[in-house]
Scaffold this active site. Structure first.
Site, PDB file in Angstrom:
ATOM      1  N   CYS A   2      10.407   2.254  -1.356  1.00  0.00           N
ATOM      2  CA  CYS A   2      11.634   2.924  -1.811  1.00  0.00           C
ATOM      3  C   CYS A   2      11.407   3.524  -3.203  1.00  0.00           C
ATOM      4  O   CYS A   2      10.587   3.045  -3.979  1.00  0.00           O
ATOM      5  CB  CYS A   2      12.833   1.996  -1.879  1.00  0.00           C
ATOM      6  SG  CYS A   2      13.318   1.278  -0.327  1.00  0.00           S
ATOM      7  N   ARG A  29       6.855   6.989  -1.572  1.00  0.00           N
ATOM      8  CA  ARG A  29       7.322   5.595  -1.642  1.00  0.00           C
ATOM      9  C   ARG A  29       8.164   5.194  -0.433  1.00  0.00           C
ATOM     10  O   ARG A  29       8.469   4.010  -0.244  1.00  0.00           O
ATOM     11  CB  ARG A  29       8.138   5.380  -2.923  1.00  0.00           C
ATOM     12  CG  ARG A  29       7.324   5.633  -4.187  1.00  0.00           C
ATOM     13  CD  ARG A  29       8.174   5.410  -5.395  1.00  0.00           C
ATOM     14  NE  ARG A  29       8.549   4.027  -5.536  1.00  0.00           N
ATOM     15  CZ  ARG A  29       7.923   3.138  -6.284  1.00  0.00           C
ATOM     16  NH1 ARG A  29       6.856   3.478  -6.963  1.00  0.00           N
ATOM     17  NH2 ARG A  29       8.363   1.903  -6.372  1.00  0.00           N
ATOM     18  N   TRP A  76      12.374   2.990   2.228  1.00  0.00           N
ATOM     19  CA  TRP A  76      11.408   2.421   3.163  1.00  0.00           C
ATOM     20  C   TRP A  76      12.063   1.134   3.642  1.00  0.00           C
ATOM     21  O   TRP A  76      12.227   0.193   2.875  1.00  0.00           O
ATOM     22  CB  TRP A  76      10.070   2.135   2.460  1.00  0.00           C
ATOM     23  CG  TRP A  76       9.012   1.657   3.397  1.00  0.00           C
ATOM     24  CD1 TRP A  76       8.242   2.423   4.220  1.00  0.00           C
ATOM     25  CD2 TRP A  76       8.591   0.298   3.599  1.00  0.00           C
ATOM     26  NE1 TRP A  76       7.377   1.627   4.924  1.00  0.00           N
ATOM     27  CE2 TRP A  76       7.571   0.329   4.570  1.00  0.00           C
ATOM     28  CE3 TRP A  76       8.980  -0.928   3.076  1.00  0.00           C
ATOM     29  CZ2 TRP A  76       6.940  -0.832   5.010  1.00  0.00           C
ATOM     30  CZ3 TRP A  76       8.352  -2.074   3.514  1.00  0.00           C
ATOM     31  CH2 TRP A  76       7.335  -2.016   4.469  1.00  0.00           C
ATOM     32  N   ASN A 102      15.087   0.084  -5.526  1.00  0.00           N
ATOM     33  CA  ASN A 102      13.851  -0.006  -4.751  1.00  0.00           C
ATOM     34  C   ASN A 102      13.366  -1.448  -4.837  1.00  0.00           C
ATOM     35  O   ASN A 102      13.776  -2.184  -5.721  1.00  0.00           O
ATOM     36  CB  ASN A 102      12.795   1.002  -5.233  1.00  0.00           C
ATOM     37  CG  ASN A 102      12.266   0.716  -6.620  1.00  0.00           C
ATOM     38  OD1 ASN A 102      12.462   1.513  -7.527  1.00  0.00           O
ATOM     39  ND2 ASN A 102      11.596  -0.395  -6.825  1.00  0.00           N
ATOM     40  N   GLY A 103      12.536  -1.847  -3.850  1.00  0.00           N
ATOM     41  CA  GLY A 103      12.079  -3.243  -3.828  1.00  0.00           C
ATOM     42  C   GLY A 103      12.924  -4.063  -2.877  1.00  0.00           C
ATOM     43  O   GLY A 103      13.643  -3.520  -2.044  1.00  0.00           O
ATOM     44  N   GLU A 470     -12.526   0.633   7.534  1.00  0.00           N
ATOM     45  CA  GLU A 470     -11.719   1.604   6.793  1.00  0.00           C
ATOM     46  C   GLU A 470     -11.471   2.865   7.636  1.00  0.00           C
ATOM     47  O   GLU A 470     -10.352   3.399   7.660  1.00  0.00           O
ATOM     48  CB  GLU A 470     -12.423   1.950   5.466  1.00  0.00           C
ATOM     49  CG  GLU A 470     -11.764   3.030   4.641  1.00  0.00           C
ATOM     50  CD  GLU A 470     -10.319   2.753   4.245  1.00  0.00           C
ATOM     51  OE1 GLU A 470      -9.847   1.614   4.432  1.00  0.00           O
ATOM     52  OE2 GLU A 470      -9.648   3.685   3.781  1.00  0.00           O
ATOM     53  N   LYS A 474      -7.817   4.321   8.762  1.00  0.00           N
ATOM     54  CA  LYS A 474      -7.362   5.697   8.522  1.00  0.00           C
ATOM     55  C   LYS A 474      -6.912   6.323   9.836  1.00  0.00           C
ATOM     56  O   LYS A 474      -5.886   6.982   9.897  1.00  0.00           O
ATOM     57  CB  LYS A 474      -8.479   6.572   7.940  1.00  0.00           C
ATOM     58  CG  LYS A 474      -8.876   6.374   6.503  1.00  0.00           C
ATOM     59  CD  LYS A 474      -7.870   6.770   5.475  1.00  0.00           C
ATOM     60  CE  LYS A 474      -6.979   5.623   5.110  1.00  0.00           C
ATOM     61  NZ  LYS A 474      -7.368   4.762   4.056  1.00  0.00           N
ATOM     62  N   GLU A 477      -3.666   4.778  11.048  1.00  0.00           N
ATOM     63  CA  GLU A 477      -2.574   5.002  10.092  1.00  0.00           C
ATOM     64  C   GLU A 477      -1.946   6.391  10.240  1.00  0.00           C
ATOM     65  O   GLU A 477      -0.734   6.539  10.171  1.00  0.00           O
ATOM     66  CB  GLU A 477      -3.149   4.844   8.676  1.00  0.00           C
ATOM     67  CG  GLU A 477      -2.150   4.930   7.559  1.00  0.00           C
ATOM     68  CD  GLU A 477      -2.799   4.707   6.186  1.00  0.00           C
ATOM     69  OE1 GLU A 477      -4.046   4.724   6.086  1.00  0.00           O
ATOM     70  OE2 GLU A 477      -2.044   4.521   5.231  1.00  0.00           O
ATOM     71  N   HIS A 493     -18.900  -8.663  22.924  1.00  0.00           N
ATOM     72  CA  HIS A 493     -18.288  -9.978  23.153  1.00  0.00           C
ATOM     73  C   HIS A 493     -16.841  -9.869  23.643  1.00  0.00           C
ATOM     74  O   HIS A 493     -16.053 -10.771  23.410  1.00  0.00           O
ATOM     75  CB  HIS A 493     -18.332 -10.814  21.870  1.00  0.00           C
ATOM     76  CG  HIS A 493     -19.730 -11.187  21.454  1.00  0.00           C
ATOM     77  ND1 HIS A 493     -20.512 -12.078  22.154  1.00  0.00           N
ATOM     78  CD2 HIS A 493     -20.501 -10.757  20.424  1.00  0.00           C
ATOM     79  CE1 HIS A 493     -21.700 -12.193  21.567  1.00  0.00           C
ATOM     80  NE2 HIS A 493     -21.725 -11.389  20.499  1.00  0.00           N
ATOM     81  N   LYS A 590       3.455   3.852   0.226  1.00  0.00           N
ATOM     82  CA  LYS A 590       2.228   3.781  -0.578  1.00  0.00           C
ATOM     83  C   LYS A 590       2.171   2.483  -1.385  1.00  0.00           C
ATOM     84  O   LYS A 590       1.100   1.949  -1.636  1.00  0.00           O
ATOM     85  CB  LYS A 590       2.209   4.991  -1.521  1.00  0.00           C
ATOM     86  CG  LYS A 590       0.979   5.105  -2.386  1.00  0.00           C
ATOM     87  CD  LYS A 590      -0.076   5.886  -1.685  1.00  0.00           C
ATOM     88  CE  LYS A 590      -1.355   6.033  -2.488  1.00  0.00           C
ATOM     89  NZ  LYS A 590      -2.515   6.166  -1.601  1.00  0.00           N
TER      90      LYS A 590
HETATM   91  O1  M6R Z   1      -2.086  -0.470  -3.656  1.00  0.00           O
HETATM   92  P1  M6R Z   1      -3.014  -1.340  -2.875  1.00  0.00           P
HETATM   93  O2  M6R Z   1      -4.404  -0.888  -2.861  1.00  0.00           O
HETATM   94  O3  M6R Z   1      -2.913  -2.787  -3.279  1.00  0.00           O
HETATM   95  O4  M6R Z   1      -2.446  -1.267  -1.382  1.00  0.00           O
HETATM   96  C1  M6R Z   1      -2.966  -2.083  -0.368  1.00  0.00           C
HETATM   97  C2  M6R Z   1      -2.768  -1.430   0.975  1.00  0.00           C
HETATM   98  O5  M6R Z   1      -1.398  -1.332   1.270  1.00  0.00           O
HETATM   99  C3  M6R Z   1      -3.372  -0.034   1.021  1.00  0.00           C
HETATM  100  O6  M6R Z   1      -4.728  -0.101   0.677  1.00  0.00           O
HETATM  101  C4  M6R Z   1      -3.224   0.598   2.403  1.00  0.00           C
HETATM  102  O7  M6R Z   1      -3.936  -0.123   3.335  1.00  0.00           O
HETATM  103  C5  M6R Z   1      -3.723   2.033   2.324  1.00  0.00           C
HETATM  104  N1  M6R Z   1      -2.709   2.886   1.774  1.00  0.00           N
HETATM  105  C6  M6R Z   1      -4.138   2.545   3.649  1.00  0.00           C
HETATM  106  O8  M6R Z   1      -4.614   3.846   3.545  1.00  0.00           O
END
Ligand code: M6R
Length: 595
Positions: A2, A29, A76, A102-103, A470, A474, A477, A493, A590
């Site tokens: 948020c 956010r 959010w 927010n939060g 990773e 991506k 996501e 496995h 984010k």
């Molecule tokens: O701000 P941070 O690196 O602590 O966030 C952790 C994860 O939420 C973040 O790395 C998330 O997995 C990525 N935005 C994915 O692309």
């Protein structure tokens, strides 16, 4: 998690466009819903709904909103589904105050029950509304507005930032607890926001309030007071010098693509900063002497931590335990003490899971250090020393340049641990530039060919295992397809049963792992899989895989780093081809400041 924005002007003006622009810059956010409220004299105009700011602001004609004070909120969803009623800002019972947060307020449910029992009109499930009623409760009991806000602060548990205004007033009030907040001071206005990017285009004069402080905003000044006793606090005004380019797309269609292309430059800057940073030597000394070494993070940052531990083992013969932050609490925190060292990794420096792990580690006396991108974030302040990732703003929700700079930092630290010449790393930025140039056309073609699939795997081994994880993150996501990252040797496995004609399996192969990867390729190929191999030029891999995406020659660690670039591009292009917005994937945020 948020975003909130508040604005106080010295004249009645068209506030809609100001709120829309600020909200757009806070989109990263949250984008489940958006709302705006303006105070025009003693009249409150509130408009809100589910959807992104671009749609909602047009649907409800935010542009025509006028007044001297305004609030915008991007949501959010945590408490209450995304809906118009749960969208923020919220009114109090009789509609003469409006606020947004927010939060998360973790005692939301209990407080709502109390407010209903006290006869207030509670319209939603949302904890932002709870914040408003928390103030209303004390106003109803006869307290001055500012005192009501101070008392409300004591009732609201959790981590959040909150902004509220009263119709019969000329000010806005804001406070924060465990969440970021920045106040801006400009010509004829003041403003407050969850984050800097929404403020920067308007002013570079800022104040950063701390937890337990209430900020009162007039058009021409702000006042900071302690929540505890209401006493005035002097907070120094800072001038922000960062470039605005960071929060613009700079000619790219999306922030993600821009940030992918910024990776070489930010790696260059990071190496420069690391070379000049005297604290690095002392950190390396502490890590050398540690009994146990932990690398802790979530999501992408965890993948970097995992890569770091492989680098430390391979280059410096030093074991480092990579661990997902919440699991650190259960699995390791009870046994750590002051002989152990933890590196907490986070782009935002605000991830609650990471901060919880940090608190658990500090509680046991562990030496805690950080690796964060957002300077001034909670992690940078809560650790004894925090290395900056030097990426500037990363606006796109999918992490790209912050991941590669986390990898570069771990590589640099591993080199220092091993006593190797860090100048060898200076070739990284150029290799990254070459990689992007070479792989882009081929990746676009592959993206088209496999785009129909909603299920795929991304496999790596040893140093490329974290890269495969990773890449898979991506892909899922931003394409919304299922993509699992896995150790290539584990595939046989169980998951092998998923393979059928044309099923995409992506391999990221390190320069020393070709023979092993060739076995993996053939195991899936004979069952009909379409294999895409990301590796340095290798005749054996070319002969065995369907597509070989060639990255420049380097060494195993740097090669792993380069291997993530085609995966970032692949996910980006597939997302765009599917008609999604890669910058703001659905349901995500984010900065995750909640449990
Ligand atoms: O701000 P941070 O690196 O602590 O966030 C952790 C994860 O939420 C973040 O790395 C998330 O997995 C990525 N935005 C994915 O692309």
């Amino acid at each position: 998690m948020c975003g909130i924005f508040g604005y106080v002007s010295n004249k009645k003006e068209s506030l809609g466009p100001i709120l829309i622009e600020a909200a757009k810059r806070l989109t990263y956010r949250g984008y489940d819903s958006v709302g705006a409220a303006t105070f025009d004299g003693s009249k409150i105009d509130l408009r809100k709904d589910i959807g992104k700011v671009e749609e909602v602001s047009v649907r409800y004609n935010f542009a025509e909103m006028r007044g001297q004070r305004g609030i915008a909120q991007l949501r959010w969803a945590t408490f209450g589904e995304p809906s118009q009623v749960n969208a923020q800002p919220h009114l109090d019972s009789d509609g003469d105050m409006v606020g947004a947060h927010n939060g998360n307020v973790v005692n939301n449910v209990e407080l709502r029950e109390q407010f209903i029992a006290e006869g207030m009109t509670v319209r939603s499930q949302n904890d932002g509304e709870t914040c408003v009623h928390a103030v209303e409760r004390y106003v109803n009991r006869g307290y001055e507005f500012i005192d009501a806000i101070r008392l409300a602060y004591g009732d609201l548990e959790g981590d959040y930032a909150f902004l509220i205004g009263h119709a019969n007033d000329d000010k806005l009030y804001a406070f924060k607890k465990g969440s970021g907040m920045v106040v801006g001071l400009g010509e004829g206005f003041t403003c407050v926001s969850s984050d800097l990017p929404s403020i920067l285009p308007m002013t570079r004069q800022v104040i950063r309030p701390q937890d337990g402080e209430i900020v009162t905003l007039w058009a021409d000044r702000v006042e900071v007071r302690s929540v505890k006793d209401g006493k005035l606090i002097i907070r120094k005004q800072e001038t922000v010098t960062e470039s605005m380019d960071a929060v613009q797309k700079g000619g790219y269609p999306h922030f993600m693509l821009k940030e992918i292309h910024e990776q070489a430059q930010v790696a260059r800057e990071l190496l420069h900063v690391l070379n000049g940073n005297r604290e690095v030597g002392s950190l390396v000394g502490k890590m050398k002497n540690a009994r146990h070494l932990y690398f802790i993070g979530c999501g992408t940052s965890y993948h970097a931590a995992l890569a770091g531990s492989v680098f430390f083992a391979g280059l410096a013969r030093r074991a480092a335990i990579p661990v997902l932050a919440p699991q650190f609490i259960a699995q390791y925190a009870p046994s750590v003490d002051h002989d152990d060292v933890g590196i907490f990794v986070s782009q935002s420096g605000e991830t609650k899971d990471v901060l919880n792990a940090l608190a658990a580690a500090e509680g046991r006396g562990m030496a805690c250090f950080g690796l964060a991108n957002v300077v001034g974030s909670t992690l940078t302040k809560a650790t004894s020393f925090c290395l900056p990732l030097c990426c500037g703003y990363e606006i796109s929700v999918p992490a790209t340049k912050t991941f590669t700079n986390q990898i570069v930092t771990f590589l640099y630290l591993a080199y220092r641990m091993a006593g190797r010449d860090v100048r060898e790393l200076d070739r990284i930025p150029e290799l990254m530039e070459q990689t992007l140039e070479i792989v882009t056309p081929q990746i676009e073609a592959i993206a088209k060919e496999i785009n129909e699939w909603n299920d795929m795997y991304c496999l790596g081994y040893g140093v490329t295992y974290p890269i495969a994880l990773e890449g898979a993150l991506k892909l899922k996501e931003i394409t919304y397809a299922h993509c699992e990252g896995m150790l290539s040797t584990e595939f046989k496995h169980g998951p092998l049963s998923a393979v059928r004609e044309g099923f995409p399996v992506i391999f990221v192969a390190g320069p020393n792992d070709a023979p092993l990867i060739i076995s993996g390729i053939n195991e899936v190929k004979v069952r009909g899989a379409r294999t895409i191999v990301i590796a340095e030029e290798d005749a054996r891999l070319r002969a065995n895989g369907d597509d070989l995406v060639v990255i420049p020659k380097s060494d195993p660690q740097i090669s792993a780093l380069l291997g993530v670039l085609p995966l970032q591009l692949l996910s980006y292009h597939m997302s765009v081809m599917r008609g999604f917005d890669p910058d703001f994937p659905r349901n995500l945020s984010k900065t995750l400041t909640v449990d």
